[in-house]
Design a protein around this motif. Sequence first.
Motif, PDB file in Angstrom:
ATOM      1  N   VAL A   1       0.873  -1.173   0.000  1.00 47.64           N
ATOM      2  CA  VAL A   1       0.000   0.000   0.000  1.00 47.64           C
ATOM      3  C   VAL A   1       0.905   1.216   0.000  1.00 47.64           C
ATOM      4  CG1 VAL A   1      -1.748   1.308   1.253  1.00 47.64           C
ATOM      5  CG2 VAL A   1      -1.833  -1.180   1.256  1.00 47.64           C
ATOM      6  N   THR A   2       0.705   2.127  -0.944  1.00 50.29           N
ATOM      7  CA  THR A   2       1.534   3.324  -1.025  1.00 50.29           C
ATOM      8  C   THR A   2       0.924   4.467  -0.209  1.00 50.29           C
ATOM      9  OG1 THR A   2       0.383   4.155  -2.977  1.00 50.29           O
ATOM     10  CG2 THR A   2       2.268   2.685  -3.351  1.00 50.29           C
ATOM     11  N   LYS A   3       1.722   5.507  -0.032  1.00 49.33           N
ATOM     12  CA  LYS A   3       1.256   6.663   0.745  1.00 49.33           C
ATOM     13  C   LYS A   3       0.070   7.341   0.081  1.00 49.33           C
ATOM     14  CE  LYS A   3       4.452  10.122  -1.228  1.00 49.33           C
ATOM     15  NZ  LYS A   3       4.949   9.270  -2.331  1.00 49.33           N
ATOM     16  N   GLU A   4      -0.090   7.191  -1.242  1.00 52.12           N
ATOM     17  CA  GLU A   4      -1.229   7.792  -1.935  1.00 52.12           C
ATOM     18  C   GLU A   4      -2.537   7.117  -1.526  1.00 52.12           C
ATOM     19  OE1 GLU A   4       2.333   9.127  -3.535  1.00 52.12           O
ATOM     20  OE2 GLU A   4       1.708   7.019  -3.469  1.00 52.12           O
ATOM     21  N   ILE A   5      -2.509   5.803  -1.353  1.00 52.99           N
ATOM     22  CA  ILE A   5      -3.700   5.105  -0.866  1.00 52.99           C
ATOM     23  C   ILE A   5      -3.955   5.475   0.595  1.00 52.99           C
ATOM     24  CG2 ILE A   5      -4.732   2.844  -0.427  1.00 52.99           C
ATOM     25  CD1 ILE A   5      -3.056   1.746  -2.709  1.00 52.99           C
ATOM     26  N   ILE A   6      -2.894   5.551   1.369  1.00 51.37           N
ATOM     27  CA  ILE A   6      -3.026   5.943   2.773  1.00 51.37           C
ATOM     28  C   ILE A   6      -3.694   7.309   2.877  1.00 51.37           C
ATOM     29  CG2 ILE A   6      -1.723   6.580   4.836  1.00 51.37           C
ATOM     30  CD1 ILE A   6       0.338   4.438   4.037  1.00 51.37           C
ATOM     31  N   ALA A   7      -3.270   8.252   2.029  1.00 47.76           N
ATOM     32  CA  ALA A   7      -3.844   9.598   2.072  1.00 47.76           C
ATOM     33  C   ALA A   7      -5.290   9.601   1.593  1.00 47.76           C
ATOM     34  CB  ALA A   7      -2.997  10.538   1.223  1.00 47.76           C
ATOM     35  N   ASP A   8      -5.582   8.900   0.497  1.00 50.27           N
ATOM     36  CA  ASP A   8      -6.941   8.909  -0.043  1.00 50.27           C
ATOM     37  C   ASP A   8      -7.940   8.260   0.912  1.00 50.27           C
ATOM     38  OD1 ASP A   8      -6.238  10.278  -2.298  1.00 50.27           O
ATOM     39  OD2 ASP A   8      -6.199   8.537  -3.631  1.00 50.27           O
ATOM     40  N   GLN A   9      -7.498   7.267   1.681  1.00 51.71           N
ATOM     41  CA  GLN A   9      -8.385   6.604   2.629  1.00 51.71           C
ATOM     42  C   GLN A   9      -8.298   7.224   4.024  1.00 51.71           C
ATOM     43  OE1 GLN A   9      -7.668   2.366   2.452  1.00 51.71           O
ATOM     44  NE2 GLN A   9      -8.337   2.220   0.332  1.00 51.71           N
ATOM     45  N   GLN A  10      -7.459   8.255   4.172  1.00 51.77           N
ATOM     46  CA  GLN A  10      -7.249   8.913   5.462  1.00 51.77           C
ATOM     47  C   GLN A  10      -6.930   7.892   6.549  1.00 51.77           C
ATOM     48  OE1 GLN A  10      -9.219  12.489   6.622  1.00 51.77           O
ATOM     49  NE2 GLN A  10     -10.525  12.494   4.799  1.00 51.77           N
TER      50      GLN A  10
ATOM     51  N   LEU B   1       1.884   5.415  14.172  1.00 52.12           N
ATOM     52  CA  LEU B   1       1.248   6.296  13.206  1.00 52.12           C
ATOM     53  C   LEU B   1       1.934   6.141  11.848  1.00 52.12           C
ATOM     54  CD1 LEU B   1       0.796   9.568  15.305  1.00 52.12           C
ATOM     55  CD2 LEU B   1      -0.709   7.585  15.131  1.00 52.12           C
ATOM     56  N   LEU B   2       1.178   6.412  10.779  1.00 47.41           N
ATOM     57  CA  LEU B   2       1.683   6.211   9.417  1.00 47.41           C
ATOM     58  C   LEU B   2       2.135   7.499   8.750  1.00 47.41           C
ATOM     59  CD1 LEU B   2      -1.037   3.709   8.120  1.00 47.41           C
ATOM     60  CD2 LEU B   2       1.250   3.157   8.972  1.00 47.41           C
ATOM     61  N   ALA B   3       2.261   8.587   9.512  1.00 47.61           N
ATOM     62  CA  ALA B   3       2.574   9.883   8.910  1.00 47.61           C
ATOM     63  C   ALA B   3       3.899   9.884   8.167  1.00 47.61           C
ATOM     64  CB  ALA B   3       2.582  10.966   9.993  1.00 47.61           C
ATOM     65  N   ASN B   4       4.849   9.035   8.560  1.00 45.87           N
ATOM     66  CA  ASN B   4       6.163   9.026   7.921  1.00 45.87           C
ATOM     67  C   ASN B   4       6.379   7.817   7.026  1.00 45.87           C
ATOM     68  OD1 ASN B   4       6.316   7.152  10.108  1.00 45.87           O
ATOM     69  ND2 ASN B   4       8.539   7.253  10.009  1.00 45.87           N
ATOM     70  N   ILE B   5       5.309   7.113   6.678  1.00 45.00           N
ATOM     71  CA  ILE B   5       5.444   5.873   5.913  1.00 45.00           C
ATOM     72  C   ILE B   5       5.203   6.119   4.425  1.00 45.00           C
ATOM     73  CG2 ILE B   5       4.538   3.546   5.583  1.00 45.00           C
ATOM     74  CD1 ILE B   5       6.220   4.015   8.151  1.00 45.00           C
TER      75      ILE B   5
END
Length: 827
Positions: A148-157, A209-213
């Motif tokens: 899972v990339t950071k773009e998916i992480i961001a889009d799904q919050q 937390l995933l803020a730096n992933i």
Amino acid sequence: MKKTLLFFAILLTAINILAQQTANNVVKGTITDADNNGLQGINIGLEGTAFGTSTDGQGAFEITRIPTGTYQLVVTGIGYKTQRQKIVFESNEGEVLELNFTLLEETTLLQTVEIIGREATTYRNEVSFVASKTATPLKDVPQAVSYVTKEIIADQQAYRTSDIVKNMSGVNQFSFYDDFTLRGFRNNSGQAKMVNGLRSVPIFGPQMLLANIERLEVIKGPASALFANANPGGTINYVTKKPLNESRKAISFTTGSFNTFRANLDFTGPVNVNENLLFRLNLGYEDADSYRDLQKNKSYIIAPSISFLPTEKTRINFDLVINQFQGKLDRGQPIFGARAGTDLRSTPTSFAIGQTNDYHTNNIQYFTLSLNHQFSQNVSFNASYMKYAWDEDLFEHRTSNSFAVDSLGNQIPTLMEMQVINRVRKRVSDNLTSYFTFNGKTGNLHHQLLAGIDYIQQVEPVGGGQSRARRYRTANGGTANYNPANAAAYVFENGLPVPNIPHFDLQNPRYVVAYPHEYIFDGKSSFASSKYFTYGFYLQDQISFNKWKVLLAIRQENYRDIANFDLPDEETIKQDKLLPRVGVVYELSDKINLYGTYTESFQPQSASTLLDPNAGGPFDPLSANMWEVGAKGEFFKSQLSANVAIYRIEQNNILVNANDPGNPDRLEQRGQERATGIELDLIGRITPNLSITANYAYNQAEITESDDENEIGRIKENAPEHQGGFWAKYTIDNGVLDGVGFALGANFVTERNTFDTFREVNGEVLGLTLPSYTIFDAAVYYQVNKFRFSVNMNNLFDKTHWVGGYSFVRLFPGAPRNFLLNVAYTF
């Protein structure tokens, strides 16, 4: 309430300002290769902004509504050299700038350790740095890797691992802790979790937390040939964000259900004119309640990263991460006892056991240093070191994993026995991996040979300990487990034995500020200091010829576990293992590869377990092997990746709790467990406007050998037979809805067993099975200039469900319908 009003006031002010802005400038053009063929899926963006797009099937692109300013237009594509061009818009009057680019192929990978960050901003990732310890296209890795990339992480919050595992086949939650099931095998130890390919330590409780992933990867199946002792179901690897050689800055704020407040910051770019010193800073903060009673957390993460490129041949990266969690430990939802049947709704899913002044503080810090040096075109050296530290301070009221009893010793199904634990402990690990890579030829065979050594150690230092209060009050002023045959030795009230910790009434819950001095603690214990270390020597050769690629690897692992470390009664347990890995990839076509692999793993039993007289040992080490075959493909101009895998994993000698009421520490060793299944993963773009991730897994994880004949054929705990889901996002880039995006997702999980699946009560076999569920999520996005607004609605139809569970007293319900509102700004 005041924070919410302030947040919306700021948001409305920003919207009002934006409403007054109109920017009609456009940049458009065509991207072709050296043969003048249009290239689809090439990324074009204005550096340091959110303006960007990708080319269509003819290589055309268009970016609209660009405000006045000077920009760097950046053109990037997989396998092509990056191009940049300065552009200027002097007004908002609708200037149209047409630019065409011809991209040249990029024939080399510049780093074999991930030191410079990933520039792509899509759902898809192309290269893994840990699946073979070299920078290898995922298509050429002879093993399934989900990510899972950071773009998916961001889009799904998403903010934690449990928020995103639904995007990967064969991965699901086991509990509320840092605890997951991979291909049917439970993964709740540091042996199955890596950070940048280096071993972390087991963390009991909260997830980071995933803020730096940058992305989360799961290497499916045994991976001991790569990482020493490892979980047979798979290994989770967290890849942290690295600095970029282009300037990007972003901040975001989120609010939503359960009084959630979040803030993120991500700044990266070059520090100096020569662009050989790069930095990245990620900050994250969360203050939120929960859908679970009493649960609340305050968390933050500070994560600076620096990359230094002193020469073209040398690259160095440094990361520091500081993460803190303050909240309570959520032990799950208890329901009425077995005699009340298996009604999961006998208590509400919000129901949690504990008291108001319970607390759980976790601190995580880790430091990583990576080096890549290229001696020549064919010889390079790579080394990475990580020090990882975790400590906890815990005070909790929790269940004793049993129901209260009456004077005859019969269970009362609506009263929970309780205990109080006060615990302080710390764990520190050191990881070092170093290896040389050699590129060469033997006739028509191309070799990428790797030779290296790893060293891992983990220490639990002196100073940890805990105190516990539990059981029933005795007439002599002490406590003991209740024995109805000796009832006269206990204190009674209203005809019932008096508990040391008041029972928790499931029908009439009462939360108070508890007074620890009212309890009788049955002793203060210090955790014996412990240490394990392991070192491995390994050789690997990736051989290429014609349409074939063969991976051959072998590792000698030497594991040492020391109980009572640095004390007079110190004892060391030695366990060694030779670990092979064989993989074959065949290029069926330019777009599809077939592969097969065989690999093994082992997990030593801990010295504390082997030396514990109450555990019932000695026990043999766990060992596992896997056969896997599959196919990997790239479609829609290589913008969509697909992977299908068929596997069989066999593990021997697993330890489980014997559920012995007279000895809760006694363990037993199952003979064998086996998982067989099929997985499918899709991820990437179907069109420049439509991104998707989808997955499906069929898995049968069962006990195949056991001394208890009733266990044979039983499906393992929290191992669903079917699971899967999808997430699709569509963005409109023209017309009156220009900048608007929509997303829809769903995930399903079928029935799962718990540890209470088979249990005999008064001659009747009762069980507890978690029901299947399907959850729908949706989101709406709006991109305007440098702002993006998004609203995510999770569990759209408010489905009551359980993501995992242990027993009648500890179930883990999923969140009800909830929303998150986010505003982000890039500059």
